[in-house]
Design a protein around this motif. Structure first.
Motif, mmCIF file in Angstrom:
data_model
loop_
_atom_site.group_PDB
_atom_site.id
_atom_site.type_symbol
_atom_site.label_atom_id
_atom_site.label_comp_id
_atom_site.label_asym_id
_atom_site.label_seq_id
_atom_site.Cartn_x
_atom_site.Cartn_y
_atom_site.Cartn_z
ATOM 1 N N LEU A 13 -1.545 3.959 -4.764
ATOM 2 C CA LEU A 13 -2.754 3.176 -4.996
ATOM 3 C C LEU A 13 -4.008 3.884 -4.484
ATOM 4 O O LEU A 13 -5.088 3.746 -5.054
ATOM 5 N N LEU A 14 -3.857 4.663 -3.414
ATOM 6 C CA LEU A 14 -5.009 5.345 -2.832
ATOM 7 C C LEU A 14 -5.483 6.513 -3.692
ATOM 8 O O LEU A 14 -6.676 6.807 -3.735
ATOM 9 N N ALA A 17 -7.897 5.428 -6.326
ATOM 10 C CA ALA A 17 -9.139 5.050 -5.650
ATOM 11 C C ALA A 17 -9.923 6.278 -5.230
ATOM 12 O O ALA A 17 -11.160 6.320 -5.345
ATOM 13 N N TYR A 18 -9.207 7.296 -4.763
ATOM 14 C CA TYR A 18 -9.871 8.548 -4.390
ATOM 15 C C TYR A 18 -10.495 9.213 -5.611
ATOM 16 O O TYR A 18 -11.659 9.654 -5.570
ATOM 17 N N TYR A 20 -11.454 7.990 -8.571
ATOM 18 C CA TYR A 20 -12.559 7.275 -9.204
ATOM 19 C C TYR A 20 -13.755 7.053 -8.280
ATOM 20 O O TYR A 20 -14.900 7.018 -8.731
ATOM 21 N N ALA A 21 -13.491 6.896 -6.982
ATOM 22 C CA ALA A 21 -14.582 6.576 -6.059
ATOM 23 C C ALA A 21 -14.721 7.589 -4.926
ATOM 24 O O ALA A 21 -15.826 8.033 -4.610
ATOM 25 N N GLY A 22 -13.604 7.969 -4.309
ATOM 26 C CA GLY A 22 -13.661 8.877 -3.171
ATOM 27 C C GLY A 22 -14.198 10.251 -3.517
ATOM 28 O O GLY A 22 -15.038 10.809 -2.788
#
Length: 390
Positions: A13-14, A17-18, A20-22
Motif C-alpha cells: 500500500l505504501l 502512495a510513494y 503518486y504522492a511521495g
C-alpha cells in the motif's frame, strides 16, 4: 504469518502512495528554490529536421503541414519530413502536393510500425537537430525555437516540449486525462531541474541527430531513444514554453487501451536499456526512472496484493485495515457504476475518477502480463476516432 502479512500488505500500500504522492513531494523538496533552468540556454539556429510520423492521417495531415510551414524558424534551416507507414487513405497524395515547397515524403511499405519508419528516415537526414512529431500535434509558432535554444548547452542531448490538450471540457474522459497530464507535466518540470526528464513525448521532442541509435522494431521510440541518450552521459530537458496542442482520445475505452500499449512496450524498453537504473552510472536519474516509470507500471500488482491483504486483515479484526478495505470496496463500487453507465463521458467527477483509476491500472496489468509473455504490439489503432497509427 500475521506479521508477514502485515509487512507485505503495508509495503504494497505504501509503494503506490510513494509513487503518486511521495515521489512528487521529494522532487519538490529537492528542487526547492530552483525556479529557472540550470543549463545554458541561448537563441541558436542549427539546422532542424521536423519528422512527422503518420499512418492514414488524411483528415489532419494538410493542417499539420500548413502548421509546420508557418513555424517561426528560418525556412532554409528547416526540413519537413513526413514518414508514412504504408498509408492507403490518400495521406501520401496530400503530402506530395507540398513537394515543390520542400516537404519530403518517406514512404515505408508493409506497415512495419512507427519505430522502423523513424529508423528509415534517420538514415536519410543530415540536420543537426531532429524534432519528432505526430500528425495531430499542432505546434505553437515558436515551438522549434524554444526547443533548440536548450541545445546551446553541450550536455543536453534531448529536449521535450509540453503537449497541451485543447478539449479538456468535452467530457469526463477528456477531463480525467487532462488532470492526469497536468500532474505529469509538473513532474517533468521538476525532474528536468533536478537531472533529466524521464522519456520523450512523441508529439514534441527533439534530439541531437548524431545521438540517434537505430531501434528495434518493438522499441517505443520516444522512451527508448531518450534512455539511450542518458546512458551516453547527456541530459534531457523539459521546456514548458515549447508547446503543441492536440485532442485527447475523447473516450475512456480508447484512452485506457492506449495506456496498456504504452506500458506493454515501455517496460520491455526499460529492460533493454537497464543501465539507466544504475545510480553509479547515471546518478539521480536512476531514482527518477525507477520511481516515475518502473514502480508506476507495477502499481497494479502492489494494489492487488494490498487490497487482498487488507481484506484478510480486516476479517482478522484489524480496525485500520477494515477502514482500508471499506475504502477499496467503495472505489471498486464507484468504478463498477462507471463501467455500467451508458454514457461514461457524462459521468460526474466522483465516479469518473475512480473508474478511470481502476481501469487504467487493470489495463496496465494486462500490458505487463503481455510483456512477460513476450507479446509486444508493434502497430496499433490510434486513440483518435476513425484513425490508425503505429
Amino acid at each position: 504469518m500475521t506479521t508477514l502479512m502485515l509487512l507485505v500488505t503495508v509495503t504494497s500500500l505504501l509503494i503506490p502512495a510513494y509513487v503518486y504522492a511521495g515521489y512528487p513531494c521529494a522532487l519538490w523538496l529537492l528542487t526547492l528554490g530552483r525556479t529557472g533552468p540550470n543549463h545554458r540556454v541561448w537563441e541558436t539556429r542549427p539546422t532542424v529536421a521536423l519528422v512527422i510520423s503518420c499512418y492514414n492521417e488524411a483528415d489532419v495531415i494538410r493542417d499539420k503541414l500548413e502548421n509546420a510551414l508557418e513555424l517561426d524558424y528560418p525556412r532554409d534551416k528547416l526540413t519537413i519530413v513526413v514518414v508514412s507507414d504504408g498509408s492507403d487513405d490518400g495521406t501520401d497524395d496530400i503530402v506530395r502536393e507540398y513537394a515543390l515547397i520542400g516537404v519530403k515524403l518517406i514512404r515505408q511499405e508493409g506497415r512495419l510500425g512507427k519505430t522502423m519508419g523513424l529508423n528509415l528516415a534517420m538514415e536519410q537526414l543530415s540536420s543537426e537537430i531532429t524534432v519528432f512529431s505526430d500528425a495531430n500535434a499542432m505546434y505553437a509558432p515558436d515551438a522549434i525555437r524554444k526547443l533548440v535554444r536548450n541545445f546551446a548547452d553541450e550536455q543536453v542531448g534531448y529536449v521535450v516540449g509540453a503537449a497541451l490538450y485543447t478539449d479538456s471540457d468535452s467530457g469526463a474522459s477528456a477531463h480525467n486525462e487532462n488532470l492526469y497530464w497536468r500532474y505529469e507535466l509538473a513532474i517533468k518540470a521538476m525532474e528536468s531541474r533536478l537531472h533529466s526528464v524521464v522519456g520523450g513525448d512523441g508529439a514534441i521532442y527533439a534530439i541531437r541527430s548524431h545521438l540517434w541509435e537505430p531501434l528495434q522494431q518493438k522499441d517505443i521510440n520516444d522512451f527508448v531513444n531518450p534512455l539511450q541518450i542518458i546512458a551516453r552521459g547527456y541530459r534531457g530537458i523539459f521546456d514548458p514554453e515549447a508547446r503543441c496542442y492536440e485532442e485527447t482520445a475523447g473516450d475512456f475505452g480508447r484512452e485506457i487501451a492506449r495506456k496498456e500499449r504504452i506500458v506493454n512496450r515501455s517496460i520491455r524498453g526499460l529492460m533493454r536499456v537497464k543501465s539507466v537504473m544504475n545510480p553509479f552510472r547515471v546518478g539521480l536519474f536512476a531514482w527518477e526512472v525507477v520511481s516515475h516509470k518502473l514502480l508506476r507500471w507495477l502499481i497494479p500488482l502492489f494494489l492487488l496484493v494490498g487490497a487482498i491483504g487488507s481484506l484478510l486483515l480486516a476479517l482478522a479484526g484489524y480496525g485500520v485495515f477494515q477502514l482500508i478495505a471499506a475504502g477499496v470496496l467503495l472505489v471498486l463500487l464507484l468504478a463498477g457504476v462507471g463501467h455500467l453507465a451508458s454514457d461514461r463521458n457524462a459521468l460526474p467527477l466522483f465516479i469518473s475518477v475512480p473508474y478511470y483509476f481502476v481501469m487504467v491500472n487493470l489495463y496496465s496489468l494486462r500490458g505487463i502480463v503481455k510483456a512477460l509473455r513476450g507479446e509486444t504490439q508493434v502497430t496499433w489503432n490510434s486513440a483518435r476516432p476513425g484513425r490508425e497509427q503505429d
